[in-house]
Motif scaffolding. Sequence first.
Motif, PDB file in Angstrom:
ATOM      1  N   ILE A   1       0.971  -1.409  -0.133  1.00  0.00           N
ATOM      2  CA  ILE A   1       0.000   0.068   0.145  1.00  0.00           C
ATOM      3  C   ILE A   1       0.985   1.309  -0.160  1.00  0.00           C
ATOM      4  CG2 ILE A   1      -1.711   1.268   1.223  1.00  0.00           C
ATOM      5  CD1 ILE A   1      -2.921  -1.130   2.336  1.00  0.00           C
ATOM      6  N   GLN A   2       2.018   1.115   0.591  1.00  0.00           N
ATOM      7  CA  GLN A   2       3.105   2.492   0.869  1.00  0.00           C
ATOM      8  C   GLN A   2       3.436   2.828  -0.711  1.00  0.00           C
ATOM      9  OE1 GLN A   2       6.917   1.620   2.410  1.00  0.00           O
ATOM     10  NE2 GLN A   2       7.189   3.467   3.051  1.00  0.00           N
ATOM     11  N   VAL A   3       3.590   1.730  -1.416  1.00  0.00           N
ATOM     12  CA  VAL A   3       4.353   2.152  -2.678  1.00  0.00           C
ATOM     13  C   VAL A   3       3.414   2.346  -3.932  1.00  0.00           C
ATOM     14  CG1 VAL A   3       6.483   0.933  -2.179  1.00  0.00           C
ATOM     15  CG2 VAL A   3       4.645  -0.219  -3.754  1.00  0.00           C
ATOM     16  N   CYS A   4       2.116   1.899  -3.787  1.00  0.00           N
ATOM     17  CA  CYS A   4       1.214   1.992  -4.752  1.00  0.00           C
ATOM     18  C   CYS A   4       1.132   3.542  -5.069  1.00  0.00           C
ATOM     19  CB  CYS A   4      -0.306   1.644  -4.432  1.00  0.00           C
ATOM     20  SG  CYS A   4      -1.441   1.881  -5.800  1.00  0.00           S
TER      21      CYS A   4
ATOM     22  N   GLY B   1       3.079  -2.590 -11.348  1.00  0.00           N
ATOM     23  CA  GLY B   1       3.977  -3.551 -10.719  1.00  0.00           C
ATOM     24  C   GLY B   1       4.729  -3.445  -9.314  1.00  0.00           C
ATOM     25  N   TYR B   2       4.744  -2.104  -9.191  1.00  0.00           N
ATOM     26  CA  TYR B   2       5.592  -1.563  -7.955  1.00  0.00           C
ATOM     27  C   TYR B   2       5.198  -2.149  -6.794  1.00  0.00           C
ATOM     28  CZ  TYR B   2       8.713   1.511  -5.753  1.00  0.00           C
ATOM     29  OH  TYR B   2       9.821   2.200  -4.883  1.00  0.00           O
TER      30      TYR B   2
ATOM     31  N   VAL C   1       3.783  -5.331  -6.544  1.00  0.00           N
ATOM     32  CA  VAL C   1       4.632  -6.779  -6.633  1.00  0.00           C
ATOM     33  C   VAL C   1       5.827  -6.687  -6.359  1.00  0.00           C
ATOM     34  CG1 VAL C   1       4.877  -8.655  -8.372  1.00  0.00           C
ATOM     35  CG2 VAL C   1       2.735  -7.220  -8.599  1.00  0.00           C
ATOM     36  N   GLN C   2       6.480  -5.874  -6.547  1.00  0.00           N
ATOM     37  CA  GLN C   2       7.896  -5.718  -6.264  1.00  0.00           C
ATOM     38  C   GLN C   2       8.025  -5.459  -4.602  1.00  0.00           C
ATOM     39  OE1 GLN C   2      10.062  -6.621  -8.342  1.00  0.00           O
ATOM     40  NE2 GLN C   2       9.647  -6.088 -10.382  1.00  0.00           N
ATOM     41  N   ALA C   3       7.185  -4.577  -4.155  1.00  0.00           N
ATOM     42  CA  ALA C   3       7.429  -4.498  -2.747  1.00  0.00           C
ATOM     43  C   ALA C   3       6.759  -5.407  -1.922  1.00  0.00           C
ATOM     44  CB  ALA C   3       6.595  -3.109  -2.588  1.00  0.00           C
ATOM     45  N   CYS C   4       6.260  -6.314  -2.203  1.00  0.00           N
ATOM     46  CA  CYS C   4       5.616  -7.425  -1.119  1.00  0.00           C
ATOM     47  C   CYS C   4       6.913  -8.478  -1.216  1.00  0.00           C
ATOM     48  CB  CYS C   4       4.675  -8.074  -1.948  1.00  0.00           C
ATOM     49  SG  CYS C   4       4.282  -9.501  -0.952  1.00  0.00           S
ATOM     50  N   PRO C   5       6.982  -8.539   0.199  1.00  0.00           N
ATOM     51  CA  PRO C   5       8.384  -9.462   0.426  1.00  0.00           C
ATOM     52  C   PRO C   5       7.946 -10.924   0.392  1.00  0.00           C
ATOM     53  CG  PRO C   5       7.736  -7.733   2.319  1.00  0.00           C
ATOM     54  CD  PRO C   5       6.573  -7.928   1.352  1.00  0.00           C
ATOM     55  N   PHE C   6       6.795 -11.053   0.222  1.00  0.00           N
ATOM     56  CA  PHE C   6       6.170 -12.722   0.145  1.00  0.00           C
ATOM     57  C   PHE C   6       5.899 -13.173  -0.938  1.00  0.00           C
ATOM     58  CE2 PHE C   6       5.138 -10.160   4.208  1.00  0.00           C
ATOM     59  CZ  PHE C   6       5.976 -10.405   5.133  1.00  0.00           C
ATOM     60  N   GLY C   7       5.974 -12.446  -2.027  1.00  0.00           N
ATOM     61  CA  GLY C   7       5.509 -12.948  -3.283  1.00  0.00           C
ATOM     62  C   GLY C   7       3.876 -13.162  -3.518  1.00  0.00           C
TER      63      GLY C   7
ATOM     64  N   ARG D   1       1.625 -11.108  -4.207  1.00  0.00           N
ATOM     65  CA  ARG D   1       0.953 -10.201  -5.401  1.00  0.00           C
ATOM     66  C   ARG D   1       1.417 -10.530  -6.784  1.00  0.00           C
ATOM     67  NH1 ARG D   1      -1.141  -4.774  -4.451  1.00  0.00           N
ATOM     68  NH2 ARG D   1      -1.881  -4.729  -2.463  1.00  0.00           N
TER      69      ARG D   1
ATOM     70  N   THR E   1       2.372   8.366   0.041  1.00  0.00           N
ATOM     71  CA  THR E   1       3.348   7.552   0.788  1.00  0.00           C
ATOM     72  C   THR E   1       4.077   6.856  -0.008  1.00  0.00           C
ATOM     73  OG1 THR E   1       1.946   5.558   1.058  1.00  0.00           O
ATOM     74  CG2 THR E   1       2.003   7.106   2.909  1.00  0.00           C
TER      75      THR E   1
ATOM     76  N   ALA F   1      11.625  -5.407   0.498  1.00  0.00           N
ATOM     77  CA  ALA F   1      11.507  -6.634   0.112  1.00  0.00           C
ATOM     78  C   ALA F   1      12.641  -7.554  -0.647  1.00  0.00           C
ATOM     79  CB  ALA F   1      10.093  -6.717  -0.568  1.00  0.00           C
TER      80      ALA F   1
END
Lengths: 273, 413
Positions: A155-158, A182-183, A185-191, A193, B93, B187
Amino acid sequence: MTTPRSPDDVSRREFLGTVAKTGGQSFLFGSLFVNTALLRLPQDVATAKAKQETEIGKGVIYGFVVDTTKCIGCGSCARACRAENNVPDGYNRTWIEQYTFYPNGEVVVNSPVGGEAGFAEPPTRNMPAELEKVQPVRGFFVPKLCNHCIDTPCIQVCPVGASFKTDEGVVLVDKERCVGCGYCVQACPFGSRYLNPDTNVADKCTWCYHRVTKGLLPACVQSCPAEARIFGNVSDPASKISHILATNRVQVLKSYLGTRPRTRYIGLDSEVI
Amino acid sequence: MHHYITEGYVLPNQAHIYWTTMIVLYPYITGIVAGAFIISSMHHVFDKDELKPVSRFAMVMAFAFLLFATLPLLNHLGHPERALNIMFTPNLTSAMAGFGFIYSTYLFILAVEIWLVYRTDIVHLYEHTKWPAMKAVYYVLALGVLDISKEAEEVDHKVMVVLASIGIPAACGLHGYVGFIFGAIKANPWWASPLMPVIFLLSAIVSGVAMVMICYIVIQWLNGREVDGECTHALIETAWYFLIIDVALELLELINHAYMANEDWTILKTLVTTKLFVSMFIIQILLGSVVPFFAMGAVVVFKKRIPAAARNLIGVLCGVLLLAQVGAMRWNVVMGGQMFSKSLRGFLNFEIDIGGREGLIAGIVIFALPFVVIFVFSRLLPLWGSVETFPKEWMKEKPPVRQPLKGWSKFTS
């Protein structure tokens, strides 16, 4: 001494004043033409909708517990999820990982097609050749899904505010607003998305928001034969999930990243990343 | 989107690479913008007069590349028609939400600055062009402002200095921002680093200087004109200095990963020694950094003792190597960060597409577009100096040689 001014001269102050005034006016006027729906934040829209449909939105905070000690690796959850949410092939909103430990310390991790077909065959895909004939010493399954983090980086990076959190703590994507960069997708540490190839927008586990707001359980929880997945209202002390959280030691994935996941695990091994 | 062949355990949703050629190309393009703008400003703002022969060209190049900086992004977006959401409903943010504002501010500054730099020339050409149709074009380009009195020019110059001074931090902002996009992703252990914006900015400057240097020397060659020795020397020197700081930080980043040896180092080590071996150790470090360091270093150290022909050749060849260095660096960051899974247990075998929306050909076409703009620009306005350098046969009569304004001559000449 001031320079004499001709009537045509405009002072800097007057000029800037006029610019500010006309600029402001044209901005306000222009915004009338902008689709007003664009200016409504997605969380307001979704929450309002949920509240209209049900009273459940009130004072509810959802939580999810994965009891890895109970998972039998049947893959029902992933199959149910795909059917319920129309998940495109090659992508998973939830998946099951199989961990197999060998006497030499080697750990083999597998999740063929997200574990949807179960794990009837012995793990071969990621298996070093020298381990093929070796009897493993232990193994277990770890179901994974979106962690619906409290401090979630997606949510932070969207950039456009298409990813948002509902009042119940569920992390969702507004597919009408997502630009598909796709930002997240990159930001999720858990894969958790992926970019959905059918809709070209970010997609993820919703904890079956469309079901749970109607009082049903998420499809994966509903279909789990081993009660390895527990979903419920963590703000209700009488709920099953509250009882489980009160009577177990739970962990979260990648706690060092500080995302504070709402999906918690029982029986997590240090090899599980 | 491909399902790539994987090795080891890759998280199911990561058997795809979501950011490909276009996302490598985008920082490459904005990098050239930043670098070219810095070269132009070194002359305009910091009085580095040796760079005068390329200062206008560098500015036009920055503008031409900036025009197309959004194209790879739009081509990449799943919903390009919603691109303006980034400005309508920016999520404050998100670092990425700054893009629309940073980009449009910088584009505006650069457009106004170019217009001011060329305004008097546009008016001169309006007055002296041979063809009536072109008269209309120049009238439009002048935005109908035909006043080139000394007073008007003085106002132009004042605004230009202010804009150039805002332009430098804006250029740095535009590119530092790109680095932050990657550097702030916790991440991804290959990206997460506060050094990332600095590395991106420095490599941007290197690539921009290299591009200006190559174009300058090659275009002079093609036109049979003499290459200005001092200018080439200054370009090589600038590229060399920035290369040194850039590569030092790039190596620091890698060494830091290795020395700290966090849980992710196991996979990053395999990444750099296998998947990225050629693009990192051969192209980025050996050919792109070590070779130009010595070759350009020789020019910097031996100065005039280096024959002009050798200096020009070194300029072009090292320019190409530097562009390869920066291209490889972008590739290694963007693609490298997606070639391993966040499971830290598996890799993807990425293969670049040739055709297709985000393929190599699309990338080459997008990268070629700024050069088309520069070519068209060169037919309308002089790239390498003031209007006096424009082909005489295109004008009714030679425009009068203008008396440069005291103290401001560097802008109009």
